[in-house]
Design a protein around this motif. Structure first.
Motif, PDB file in Angstrom:
ATOM      1  N   THR A   1       0.470  -1.594  -0.134  1.00  0.00           N
ATOM      2  CA  THR A   1      -0.356  -0.441  -0.082  1.00  0.00           C
ATOM      3  C   THR A   1       1.003   1.199   0.173  1.00  0.00           C
ATOM      4  O   THR A   1       0.959   2.095  -0.029  1.00  0.00           O
ATOM      5  CB  THR A   1      -1.116  -0.245   0.930  1.00  0.00           C
ATOM      6  OG1 THR A   1      -0.098   0.330   2.314  1.00  0.00           O
ATOM      7  CG2 THR A   1      -1.313  -1.017   1.123  1.00  0.00           C
TER       8      THR A   1
ATOM      9  N   TYR B   1       0.423   7.566  -6.998  1.00  0.00           N
ATOM     10  CA  TYR B   1      -0.103   8.023  -5.385  1.00  0.00           C
ATOM     11  C   TYR B   1      -1.612   8.714  -6.500  1.00  0.00           C
ATOM     12  O   TYR B   1      -1.533   9.727  -6.734  1.00  0.00           O
ATOM     13  CB  TYR B   1       0.063   8.438  -4.080  1.00  0.00           C
ATOM     14  CG  TYR B   1       1.257   7.419  -3.698  1.00  0.00           C
ATOM     15  CD1 TYR B   1       0.806   6.521  -3.127  1.00  0.00           C
ATOM     16  CD2 TYR B   1       2.212   8.515  -3.531  1.00  0.00           C
ATOM     17  CE1 TYR B   1       2.092   6.066  -2.425  1.00  0.00           C
ATOM     18  CE2 TYR B   1       3.569   7.595  -3.293  1.00  0.00           C
ATOM     19  CZ  TYR B   1       2.984   6.216  -2.563  1.00  0.00           C
ATOM     20  OH  TYR B   1       4.811   5.953  -1.827  1.00  0.00           O
ATOM     21  N   SER B   2      -2.529   8.300  -6.080  1.00  0.00           N
ATOM     22  CA  SER B   2      -4.177   8.576  -6.339  1.00  0.00           C
ATOM     23  C   SER B   2      -3.887  10.173  -5.275  1.00  0.00           C
ATOM     24  O   SER B   2      -3.426  10.111  -4.341  1.00  0.00           O
ATOM     25  CB  SER B   2      -4.999   8.297  -6.347  1.00  0.00           C
ATOM     26  OG  SER B   2      -5.531   7.232  -4.832  1.00  0.00           O
ATOM     27  N   PRO B   3      -5.179  11.305  -5.464  1.00  0.00           N
ATOM     28  CA  PRO B   3      -5.369  12.208  -4.255  1.00  0.00           C
ATOM     29  C   PRO B   3      -5.543  11.149  -3.237  1.00  0.00           C
ATOM     30  O   PRO B   3      -5.319  11.842  -1.720  1.00  0.00           O
ATOM     31  CB  PRO B   3      -6.625  12.653  -4.878  1.00  0.00           C
ATOM     32  CG  PRO B   3      -6.656  12.721  -6.911  1.00  0.00           C
ATOM     33  CD  PRO B   3      -5.828  11.328  -6.600  1.00  0.00           C
ATOM     34  N   SER B   4      -6.427  10.204  -3.071  1.00  0.00           N
ATOM     35  CA  SER B   4      -6.535   9.424  -1.500  1.00  0.00           C
ATOM     36  C   SER B   4      -5.808   8.902  -1.165  1.00  0.00           C
ATOM     37  O   SER B   4      -5.580   7.987   0.007  1.00  0.00           O
ATOM     38  CB  SER B   4      -7.693   8.784  -1.876  1.00  0.00           C
ATOM     39  OG  SER B   4      -7.987   7.823  -3.112  1.00  0.00           O
ATOM     40  N   GLY B   5      -4.124   9.022  -1.494  1.00  0.00           N
ATOM     41  CA  GLY B   5      -3.017   7.669  -1.240  1.00  0.00           C
ATOM     42  C   GLY B   5      -2.818   6.054  -1.646  1.00  0.00           C
ATOM     43  O   GLY B   5      -1.852   5.890  -1.354  1.00  0.00           O
ATOM     44  N   VAL B   6      -4.158   6.003  -2.562  1.00  0.00           N
ATOM     45  CA  VAL B   6      -3.968   5.044  -3.043  1.00  0.00           C
ATOM     46  C   VAL B   6      -2.800   4.444  -3.689  1.00  0.00           C
ATOM     47  O   VAL B   6      -2.690   5.722  -5.197  1.00  0.00           O
ATOM     48  CB  VAL B   6      -5.481   4.798  -3.623  1.00  0.00           C
ATOM     49  CG1 VAL B   6      -5.568   2.856  -3.706  1.00  0.00           C
ATOM     50  CG2 VAL B   6      -5.889   4.272  -2.134  1.00  0.00           C
TER      51      VAL B   6
ATOM     52  N   THR C   1      -1.376   3.556  -7.681  1.00  0.00           N
ATOM     53  CA  THR C   1      -1.698   2.723  -8.301  1.00  0.00           C
ATOM     54  C   THR C   1      -0.488   2.350  -9.563  1.00  0.00           C
ATOM     55  O   THR C   1       0.769   3.199  -9.785  1.00  0.00           O
ATOM     56  CB  THR C   1      -2.785   4.014  -9.638  1.00  0.00           C
ATOM     57  OG1 THR C   1      -3.473   4.438  -8.668  1.00  0.00           O
ATOM     58  CG2 THR C   1      -2.862   3.861 -10.501  1.00  0.00           C
TER      59      THR C   1
END
Length: 600
Positions: free
Chosen positions: A487, A529-534, A536
């Motif tokens: 993660t 990282y996506s804006p939510s921190g995920v 990709t």
């Protein structure tokens, strides 16, 4: 320094003090003999690691020992499978034909047909005097230059598939010798120098235009050059007996001065020592007890701001015993480890298992081996650049702690057909991986990062050897990672599956034909990282399938001619994102072997 750290250092010191005659057990560093295996240049290099400085060329008196062997790596390596812009390395495909020469000159000239000036000269010179049994000495020189062009330039529009030209060169020079005293003690030394030069060419015409406002051919390639140099001295000594009730020893001292361009340097020291004593076991078998210790340290310096430098000390103390009991070969011991920086950063103490048990069944047709062993992998910058040459000197390096629980199986169906099966499970702390450096605006430089991860390696290789006339090896490896937190930072450039097929045909010891194919599965290459921190995954390297063929004609006992074609399926490889490899390589050359006049 806390109380536990002081106690641990004191314990290691006391254990080391009781064994003043310390030495290294790696016999490949210690002692040279009268023949050298010339590792055939027309074979593609699959492992892509240049010869170790401080280690003489591969020494072997018996070509029968060069049987196919299953091998793998738990750490990323600089792969140049099938063909490479970085040129053919001093190495060989495992299990394929190698010719034994004493003293030789080997020259080759290659081309990739991508650009008119893409020449690839190669020279390999080796001399070793073996007229006296008591001593021997020699020198070796190797040089390879590889000029490669990548893609075609669009005169009107900046192209994402045009990467310009790269010039790679590797030069190695070493002098070595050995002396045997009273047939009881062997002393050896080697002085070696290596220079490796290339460029950070991993940015396309379109990337260059978008970032710098210039076309790829309009920039000075020298601005993106890299150059590594390493000067090493190895001194070693060992006793030549393991007799019962007699002590023995082996020791090695490696000193190296490594520097990158003009602003980074690293001085390192590696002291390895082993004392042993033979003893009878139940008046029927012989056992040997060993005390082994190793200390590795280095100190870094840099004149460039923002580069983390410092020093580190890695120490292991490893007592163990080898003995036979009821047909079982037993290796039993343990190791205590200390890993610490010379700064205020935390140190670590480690306990490593060191157990191996092996048994042969049905005569020697079946061999079973099981073990649990641990070690440090000291990732200094000289080692890291051999994994990924496009890495920039920067963050402070970390040592990998690797504990390997394994079982190996070998089945000889006949003297012609051999099956090897390996199951290895590595429990690693601070395993090293690589990703693109976000600070590099052209996306052409890498930086290392470290993760705690477990890796399961399942591998098998089936080899057919028909008395030196035909050799065929077919193997595969599946090595998934597990137990890692994906993660935060995923694992990159770590394909899970690879397979290979190799063949050598020997026609009357005059003509040798080789074929090598390799498949490497796809792997993750970049993420964001996506804006939510995920996390990709934004880029994956596709699966790679390559093939190479070669031939050598033995004209006389002194002269042979060779030719090779790498990547005959003309596939564009990417072993590191943004760094394409050559689609095709062709090389022809000859070897001249000097006659050896041994004193009888």
């Amino acid at each position: 320094m806390n109380k536990s750290t002081r106690f641990f250092i004191l314990l290691l010191f006391l254990v080391s003090f009781v064994s003043p005659n310390m030495a290294q057990s790696d016999s490949t560093r210690i002692g040279l003999n009268s023949s050298v295996v010339v590792q055939v240049d027309y074979n593609p290099v699959l492992e892509g690691v240049s010869e170790k400085i401080n280690v003489a060329p591969a020494i072997n008196d018996n070509i029968a020992d060069d049987l196919p062997r299953f091998s793998y790596s738990i750490t990323p390596r600089r792969i140049s499978s099938m063909t490479s812009s970085k040129g053919p390395k001093a190495g060989k495909v495992t299990g394929l034909y190698s010719t034994i020469y004493n003293n030789y000159m080997r020259f080759g000239l290659g081309h990739d047909f991508a650009g008119f000036l893409d020449f690839k000269p190669m020279a390999d010179l080796y001399y070793m005097s073996t007229r006296k049994e008591e001593y021997a000495y020699g020198v070796r020189f190797f040089h390879n230059t590889d000029i490669s062009s990548f893609g075609k330039r669009d005169e009107t529009t900046p192209s994402p598939n045009y990467f310009g030209r790269n010039l790679y060169s590797l030069t190695q020079l070493s002098a070595f010798g050995k002396y045997i005293l009273n047939k009881k003690h062997l002393f050896s030394a080697e002085l070696a120098f290596e220079r490796e030069k290339s460029h950070y060419y991993g940015f396309s015409d379109s990337t260059c235009f978008a970032v710098l406002g210039m076309r790829r051919n309009d920039i000075d390639l020298a601005d993106w050059a890299m150059a590594y140099k390493n000067l090493g001295l190895n001194l070693a000594a060992k006793s030549l007996n393991t007799d019962v009730n007699k002590p023995g020893y082996a020791l090695s001292l490696d000193m190296a001065d490594f520097w990158y361009m003009s602003h980074f340097s690293q001085r390192s020291l590696d002291f390895d020592a082993n004392v042993h004593y033979g003893f009878p076991v139940f008046e029927k078998y012989k056992g040997i007890v060993y005390f082994h210790t190793n200390w590795q340290g280095y100190k870094q310096s840099s004149s460039q701001p923002g580069v983390e430098v410092g020093g580190r000390h890695v120490l292991t103390v490893n007592p163990y015993v080898d003995f036979l009991f009821n047909g079982f070969k037993v290796h039993a011991g343990f190791a205590l480890g200390f890993n610490g920086y010379d700064s205020t950063e935390a140190t670590s103490h480690n306990f490593f298992p060191d157990i191996i048990v092996s048994k042969q069944l049905m005569g020697e047709a079946v061999s079973l081996t099981a073990g649990f062993q641990g070690r440090y992998i000291v990732n200094d910058w000289n080692a890291i650049r051999n994994m990924n040459i496009y890495t920039v000197m920067g963050p402070k390096t970390m040592a990998t702690v690797d504990n390997n629980l394994y079982a190996h199986f070998r089945m000889s169906f006949s003297k012609w057909l051999i099956l090897n099966v390996n199951i290895d499970n590595h429990f690693m702390k601070n395993a090293i991986f690589f990703r693109l450096d976000n600070a590099a605006t052209l996306h052409n430089k890498y930086t290392p990062y470290y993760k705690d991860v477990n890796e399961l390696c399942l591998g098998a290789e089936l080899s057919f050897i028909n008395e030196g006339r035909i050799t065929i090896s077919l193997g595969a490896e599946y090595s998934p990672n597990y137990g890692s937190d994906e993660t935060l930072v995923p694992i990159l450039y770590n394909p899970d599956f690879s397979a290979h097929l190799g063949s050598v045909i020997n026609y009357k010891n005059k003509l040798f034909f080789t074929l090598r194919t390799e498949f490497i599965s796809a792997c993750d290459a970049q993420f964001e990282y996506s804006p939510s921190g995920v996390v990709t995954i934004t880029d994956r390297l596709p699966a790679r399938l390559g093939a190479a063929v070669g031939a050598e004609y033995i004209y006389s006992s002194a002269v042979s001619f060779f030719a090779r074609m790498d990547n005959i399926n003309t596939t564009r490889f990417y072993h590191w994102a943004n760094y394409p490899e050559s689609r095709f390589n062709f090389m022809v050359g000859l070897t001249y072997t000097f006659p050896t006049n041994k004193k009888k």
